[in-house]
Design an enzyme around this catalytic site. Structure first.
Site, PDB file in Angstrom:
ATOM      1  N   TYR A  95      34.749  34.416  41.464  1.00 26.24           N
ATOM      2  CA  TYR A  95      34.893  35.052  40.151  1.00 26.24           C
ATOM      3  C   TYR A  95      36.366  35.146  39.764  1.00 26.24           C
ATOM      4  CZ  TYR A  95      34.743  38.560  36.466  1.00 26.24           C
ATOM      5  OH  TYR A  95      34.913  39.234  35.283  1.00 26.24           O
ATOM      6  N   LYS A 110      38.169  33.243  36.474  1.00 25.33           N
ATOM      7  CA  LYS A 110      38.851  33.920  35.374  1.00 25.33           C
ATOM      8  C   LYS A 110      40.283  33.412  35.202  1.00 25.33           C
ATOM      9  CE  LYS A 110      35.482  36.147  33.734  1.00 25.33           C
ATOM     10  NZ  LYS A 110      34.978  35.799  32.395  1.00 25.33           N
ATOM     11  N   VAL A 131      34.510  48.612  33.667  1.00 16.52           N
ATOM     12  CA  VAL A 131      33.600  49.673  33.247  1.00 16.52           C
ATOM     13  C   VAL A 131      32.225  49.461  33.869  1.00 16.52           C
ATOM     14  CG1 VAL A 131      34.851  49.870  31.069  1.00 16.52           C
ATOM     15  CG2 VAL A 131      32.738  48.565  31.140  1.00 16.52           C
ATOM     16  N   THR A 165      29.336  48.330  33.454  1.00 13.44           N
ATOM     17  CA  THR A 165      28.376  47.393  32.882  1.00 13.44           C
ATOM     18  C   THR A 165      27.640  46.708  34.030  1.00 13.44           C
ATOM     19  OG1 THR A 165      29.966  45.585  32.905  1.00 13.44           O
ATOM     20  CG2 THR A 165      29.903  46.968  30.923  1.00 13.44           C
TER      21      THR A 165
END
Length: 258
Positions: free
Chosen positions: A154, A158, A185, A187
């Site tokens: 990941y 990015k 956050v 999510t």
């Protein structure tokens, strides 16, 4: 009033940004990976102009999304919000794992095929600073499933998508191309231990979608609270940017417009 497309907008930042943009009277098109998810999001954001359905681990479906979006007309803003953080290797087209496909290849394909918008927003992460910067085996074709670890993959993805965003910024004259770290956050991606406020990230999405900033800025990295951030210096290196572009082109056979 702007026409806006947000990929990966069935939950999290994408959904909340869509809701706020709809409330602000913009024409907002959502995207879901399946028809089931599309039906669910219609009830979550009933004011949306429509929901486009495509699985962004598929070249054919990613192409279809671009075709259907182009049939609607040119968008003022496109937020390439869809992304994967955790999960298994899961081979997709060309043998690429799902994570780098959704996080890097799908944004590349859409950048190539969508009508050029006024504002194009790539979703990055502060975790790009944890990435390996050598760009070896971007799409895991050599290392394969045995070496795959989702979190490092990941971070790398990015970094790669920020390089892609900056390469696109140099090519797309008349488009403000930006990347944004939405924040950490709670999510689906961030998890329950996240410490930032969603609103701080969403307000940056809304600002970029509406164009409420100096649109002569391009190749710029934003962070929560509408601030310009400091990316890893390597994201500005043209040789690295072009390495990512070439890797995407070699895999897909689709050329990024000059």
């Amino acid at each position: 009033m702007a026409r806006i497309l947000i990929t990966g907008s069935t939950d999290g930042f994408g959904l909340e940004a869509a809701r706020q943009l709809v409330d602000r009277k913009h024409v907002v098109y959502l995207h879901a990976r399946s028809q089931e998810r599309a039906e669910e999001v219609k009830t979550k954001c009933p004011g949306a102009a429509g929901v486009l359905v495509a699985d962004l681990t598929s070249v054919a479906e990613t192409r279809k999304l671009a075709e259907e979006a182009n049939a609607i007309g040119t968008f003022d803003a496109i937020i390439l919000n869809a992304g994967l953080l955790y999960g298994p290797f899961r081979k997709t087209d060309y043998g690429v794992p799902a994570m780098p496909f959704v996080n890097v290849l799908a944004p590349y394909i859409l950048s190539c095929l969508l009508e050029q918008p006024k504002r194009l927003i790539f979703i990055a992460s502060i975790l790009h600073k944890e990435a390996k910067t050598d760009l070896k085996d971007i799409f895991w074709l050599e290392r394969g499933e045995k070496e795959f670890q989702d979190f490092p993959a990941y971070c790398d993805s990015k970094f790669h998508v920020m390089l892609l965003a900056n390469a696109v910024a140099k090519r797309f004259k008349g488009t403000s191309v930006t990347s944004v770290h939405p924040g950490y956050v709670a999510t689906k991606l961030g998890g329950s231990g996240a410490t930032d406020k969603m609103e701080d990230g969403v307000e940056t999405y809304v600002m970029l979608a509406e164009g409420d900033y100096d649109q002569s800025l391009t190749g710029v990295y934003f962070v929560p609270k509408k601030q310009i951030g400091e990316p890893l210096p390597e994201t500005t290196q043209e040789d690295l940017q072009e390495t990512v572009v070439k890797a995407c082109e070699d895999i897909t056979g689709i050329k990024l417009p000059a």
